[in-house]
Design an enzyme around this catalytic site. Structure first.
Site, mmCIF file in Angstrom:
data_model
loop_
_atom_site.group_PDB
_atom_site.id
_atom_site.type_symbol
_atom_site.label_atom_id
_atom_site.label_comp_id
_atom_site.label_asym_id
_atom_site.label_seq_id
_atom_site.Cartn_x
_atom_site.Cartn_y
_atom_site.Cartn_z
ATOM 1 N N LYS A 226 0.835 -1.212 0.000
ATOM 2 C CA LYS A 226 0.000 0.000 0.000
ATOM 3 C C LYS A 226 0.868 1.259 0.000
ATOM 4 O O LYS A 226 1.819 1.354 0.771
ATOM 5 C CB LYS A 226 -0.879 0.025 1.256
ATOM 6 C CG LYS A 226 -1.816 -1.157 1.379
ATOM 7 C CD LYS A 226 -2.492 -1.194 2.732
ATOM 8 C CE LYS A 226 -1.527 -1.379 3.864
ATOM 9 N NZ LYS A 226 -2.183 -1.618 5.158
ATOM 10 N N THR A 259 -6.879 10.303 8.100
ATOM 11 C CA THR A 259 -6.473 9.039 7.463
ATOM 12 C C THR A 259 -6.129 7.957 8.493
ATOM 13 O O THR A 259 -5.556 6.929 8.140
ATOM 14 C CB THR A 259 -5.252 9.252 6.545
ATOM 15 O OG1 THR A 259 -4.199 9.806 7.341
ATOM 16 C CG2 THR A 259 -5.562 10.158 5.380
ATOM 17 N N GLY A 261 -6.517 4.809 10.354
ATOM 18 C CA GLY A 261 -7.331 3.599 10.173
ATOM 19 C C GLY A 261 -7.539 3.180 8.729
ATOM 20 O O GLY A 261 -8.298 2.254 8.458
ATOM 21 N N THR A 262 -6.837 3.834 7.786
ATOM 22 C CA THR A 262 -7.030 3.463 6.370
ATOM 23 C C THR A 262 -6.596 2.012 6.110
ATOM 24 O O THR A 262 -7.267 1.282 5.377
ATOM 25 C CB THR A 262 -6.240 4.399 5.421
ATOM 26 O OG1 THR A 262 -4.924 4.564 5.953
ATOM 27 C CG2 THR A 262 -6.897 5.744 5.291
ATOM 28 N N GLY A 263 -5.473 1.629 6.723
ATOM 29 C CA GLY A 263 -4.942 0.278 6.477
ATOM 30 C C GLY A 263 -5.869 -0.792 7.031
ATOM 31 O O GLY A 263 -6.174 -1.791 6.359
ATOM 32 N N CYS A 264 -6.344 -0.573 8.278
ATOM 33 C CA CYS A 264 -7.250 -1.548 8.917
ATOM 34 C C CYS A 264 -8.517 -1.679 8.080
ATOM 35 O O CYS A 264 -9.033 -2.772 7.839
ATOM 36 C CB CYS A 264 -7.634 -1.077 10.320
ATOM 37 S SG CYS A 264 -6.228 -0.723 11.375
HETATM 38 N N1 LIG Z 1 -5.048 10.436 1.393
HETATM 39 C C1 LIG Z 1 -5.464 9.307 0.800
HETATM 40 N N2 LIG Z 1 -6.313 9.366 -0.243
HETATM 41 C C2 LIG Z 1 -6.751 8.248 -0.854
HETATM 42 N N3 LIG Z 1 -6.384 7.026 -0.492
HETATM 43 C C3 LIG Z 1 -5.531 6.883 0.548
HETATM 44 C C4 LIG Z 1 -5.020 8.010 1.259
HETATM 45 N N4 LIG Z 1 -4.188 7.565 2.237
HETATM 46 C C5 LIG Z 1 -4.205 6.214 2.160
HETATM 47 N N5 LIG Z 1 -4.984 5.797 1.126
HETATM 48 C C6 LIG Z 1 -5.269 4.425 0.719
HETATM 49 O O1 LIG Z 1 -5.661 3.735 1.897
HETATM 50 C C7 LIG Z 1 -5.247 2.386 1.843
HETATM 51 C C8 LIG Z 1 -4.393 2.074 3.073
HETATM 52 O O2 LIG Z 1 -3.079 2.503 2.807
HETATM 53 P P1 LIG Z 1 -2.039 3.076 3.852
HETATM 54 O O3 LIG Z 1 -2.574 4.307 4.460
HETATM 55 O O4 LIG Z 1 -0.764 3.157 3.110
HETATM 56 O O5 LIG Z 1 -2.009 1.905 4.912
HETATM 57 P P2 LIG Z 1 -1.664 1.991 6.457
HETATM 58 O O6 LIG Z 1 -2.825 2.668 7.119
HETATM 59 O O7 LIG Z 1 -1.484 0.568 6.815
HETATM 60 O O8 LIG Z 1 -0.427 2.820 6.560
HETATM 61 C C9 LIG Z 1 -4.486 2.237 0.517
HETATM 62 O O9 LIG Z 1 -5.343 1.757 -0.482
HETATM 63 C C10 LIG Z 1 -4.063 3.657 0.208
HETATM 64 O O10 LIG Z 1 -3.824 3.864 -1.163
HETATM 65 C C1 LIG Z 2 -5.093 -1.006 17.584
HETATM 66 C C2 LIG Z 2 -4.562 -0.504 16.288
HETATM 67 N N1 LIG Z 2 -4.445 -1.336 15.232
HETATM 68 C C3 LIG Z 2 -3.968 -0.876 14.042
HETATM 69 C C4 LIG Z 2 -3.567 0.439 13.902
HETATM 70 C C5 LIG Z 2 -3.029 0.916 12.564
HETATM 71 O O1 LIG Z 2 -3.682 2.076 12.065
HETATM 72 P P1 LIG Z 2 -3.582 2.528 10.519
HETATM 73 O O2 LIG Z 2 -4.646 1.749 9.772
HETATM 74 O O3 LIG Z 2 -3.864 3.992 10.456
HETATM 75 O O4 LIG Z 2 -2.229 2.199 10.045
HETATM 76 C C6 LIG Z 2 -3.692 1.280 15.013
HETATM 77 N N2 LIG Z 2 -3.309 2.566 14.949
HETATM 78 N N3 LIG Z 2 -4.187 0.786 16.208
HETATM 79 MG MG LIG Z 3 -2.798 4.831 6.932
#
Ligand SMILES: Nc1ncnc2c1ncn2[C@@H]1O[C@H](COP(=O)(O)OP(=O)(O)O)[C@@H](O)[C@H]1O
Ligand SMILES: Cc1ncc(COP(=O)(O)O)c(N)n1
Ligand SMILES: [Mg+2]
Length: 546
Positions: A226, A259, A261-264
């Protein structure tokens, strides 16, 4: 172990057991209130109308701020129509500033939760988030061997977006050696991918591809690296790898602080779609679109004082208008042969809107717009719904002229508006980021405004004099050249274009000009498919010459 006591006979309402059974269906029926010590629990009879409910089990940490972790997972699954049970591995004290504390749940108790859910509740897909110790990773693997599920989605959460550690380096080897080989997909962000591969530097899309390939070699069936946190990128790009092919999934990067929690959320949406029966690539595409739409609709919400706010997973409940965008991503090349319907002409030739659209697609139209100025709303909507079905099955986008309400009701791919219709930015507010918006523009200033308003393309004309539109000044080639040169958006030329002059328009080779839009040249003719076919070959020849 604590048990919940049954209500005493004195407090129990006086009813016959039959009516009590109706009011309190099994397992609370009166026969179950005071079971004899030897009675075995009866199996719940499954009625003929039993509906399967796609079920995701999330094994993850609790986020007290409820933006990420278990709380995000439950909201994401609910938004996509899946049931989500939860095994909590850790409780975090967390807010929009960062993670203030982590309290791991004792391993035996994580095991007890896993057994409770997996032994009883028909889990389809397991999704993992924060797994704070190697012991918990091992325990999960043991349980998955004992209670197999249809799919395993592993989000290798190690560091929160705020930079706090959620799972230490001691878990890395267990993740790699035991959990990844069981996974259907692993979804690291760039920082996690780098850690998993011994701190390699990941700066470019090509680095993300190599990382996806290396992680694939650890045993999962698919990998999604991602790119949400990739610096200096105007798009949010993720790289998907299935062992054979790399697919770059590009989305709009939404400008927002929300943003967390986007990954979860992404991993939970993938799990929900898999539980519903989707293929892996489709599940990933829906999940990405969901995150993009949720961020878009939450971009201005404010909760907390820190740099990373939560977003609204249930945005579609606020307004029925905030539906998730359709999955059709706008491709400027779709403007090549743009068919615009006209009810008067179709009536004249005795065909329905649906038959006209079918014929245009058969002849090779690459995008269709329904422009029905005189059709009653009810009739228009019915026709639009039928056309959406035809267009979806042929992969051709369908836009509606001016009528945002009709576009929303039939879930069209977008809307085309003129200068006196609703402004494009308002249309964008109503339709969200997933829909296509086109604007008619005659001047560079209008083209600039369309771009600022968030349109996807502009239509420019009349190139030639036309009878389809009253009081429509002709731009001519020179006017078209001025608009095309100034436009930051792709352009489709319109107005009096037919098989006789379409070639000359494309041969101009104007910057940003992607195709021509036609009305009478297709629909004021006897055979729409034949006309479309000849126009298509004229356009192809002109493009190969210019
Ligand atoms: N500002 C944003 N606008 C649109 N999509 C986003 C944005 N930030 C993250 N994403 C998308 O959200 C999903 C989670 O990615 P990311 O944020 O890299 O993961 P994590 O939360 O694990 O760090 C991916 O599909 C990414 O492309
Ligand atoms: C309990 C818990 N699990 C996962 C995440 C990752 O958050 P994110 O999706 O923004 O990377 C978090 N901040 N807290
Ligand atoms: Mg994120």
């Amino acid at each position: 172990m604590a048990s919940v006591s049954a209500p005493s006979a004195a407090l129990a309402p006086h009813r016959s057991s039959a009516s009590a059974a109706l009011l309190f269906p099994y397992p609370y029926s009166s026969s179950q209130v005071s079971p004899s010590p030897t009675a075995r629990p009866r199996r719940l009879a499954v009625s003929a109308r039993a509906m399967p409910w796609p079920h995701v089990l999330t094994v993850a940490g609790s986020d007290s701020g409820a933006g990420a972790g278990i709380q995000a997972d439950i909201k994401a699954c609910a938004a996509l129509g899946a049931y989500c049970s939860s095994v909590i591995t850790a409780v975090t004290a967390q807010n929009t500033v960062g993670v203030q504390g982590v309290h791991a749940v004792p391993e035996e108790f994580v095991g007890e939760q896993l057994k409770s859910v997996l032994s009883d509740m028909s889990v389809d897909v397991v999704k993992t988030g924060m797994l704070p110790s190697a012991g918990i990773v091992k325990l999960l693997c043991e349980n998955l061997r004992k209670f197999p599920v249809k799919a395993l989605v592993v989000d290798p959460v190690m560091v929160s977006t705020s930079g706090d550690t959620l799972s230490g380096p001691s878990t890395l080897a267990t993740y790699r050696d035991e959990l990844f080989p069981m996974a259907d997909i692993v979804t690291p962000n760039v920082k996690e991918a780098s850690k998993l591969l011994g701190d390699v530097s990941l700066q470019t899309i090509s680095d993300m591809r190599s990382a996806a390939e290396s992680i694939y070699k650890l045993g999962p069936k698919h990998v999604l690296v991602k790119g949400g946190d990739m610096p200096d990128s105007t798009d949010a790009i993720d790289v998907f790898f299935d062992g054979k092919e790399f697919i770059e999934l590009r989305g709009l990067r939404i400008k927002t602080r929300n943003t967390h929690g986007t990954g979860c959320t992404l991993a939970s949406c993938i799990a929900a779609e898999l539980a519903k029966g989707a293929t892996m690539l489709h599940a990933v595409e829906v999940a990405k679109k969901f995150v993009e739409s949720a961020l878009y609709h939450s971009k201005d919400l404010v909760i907390g004082n820190g740099p990373q706010g939560p977003f609204d997973h249930l945005f579609s409940l606020k307004s029925p208008l905030h539906k998730m965008g359709s999955l059709h991503k706008f491709n400027p090349d779709d403007l090549f042969l743009y068919a615009v319907t006209d009810s008067g002409m179709n009536k004249k030739w005795g065909r329905s809107i649906k038959d006209a659209v079918k014929a245009a697609i058969e002849g090779g139209a690459t995008i269709v717009q329904l422009r029905e100025k005189d059709t009653e709303t009810r009739e228009f909507l019915e026709a639009a719904k039928a056309c959406v079905e035809i267009c979806r099955s042929s992969g051709v986008p369908l836009l509606i002229n001016d009528r945002i309400d009709v576009a929303l009701a039939c879930n069209a791919d977008g809307v085309h508006v003129g200068q006196s219709d609703m402004p494009a930015w308002e249309v964008r507010e109503l339709l969200g980021p997933g829909k296509i918006i086109g604007v008619s523009c005659k001047t560079p200033a209008q083209a600039e405004q369309a771009w600022k308003d968030g349109a996807d393309y502009i239509g420019s004309g009349g190139v030639f004099p036309t009878t389809t539109k009253a009081n429509n000044p002709t731009l001519g080639f020179e006017g078209l050249r001025v608009v095309c040169s100034a436009s930051k958006l792709p352009v489709v030329a319109i107005g009096g274009i037919n098989t006789g002059n379409a070639g000359s328009v494309m041969e101009l080779g104007l910057p940003n000009l992607k195709g021509v839009a036609v009305v009478s040249a297709l629909f004021d003719r006897e055979c729409v498919a034949t006309e479309t076919r000849s126009l298509r070959s004229i356009l192809m020849n002109a493009c190969s010459r210019s």
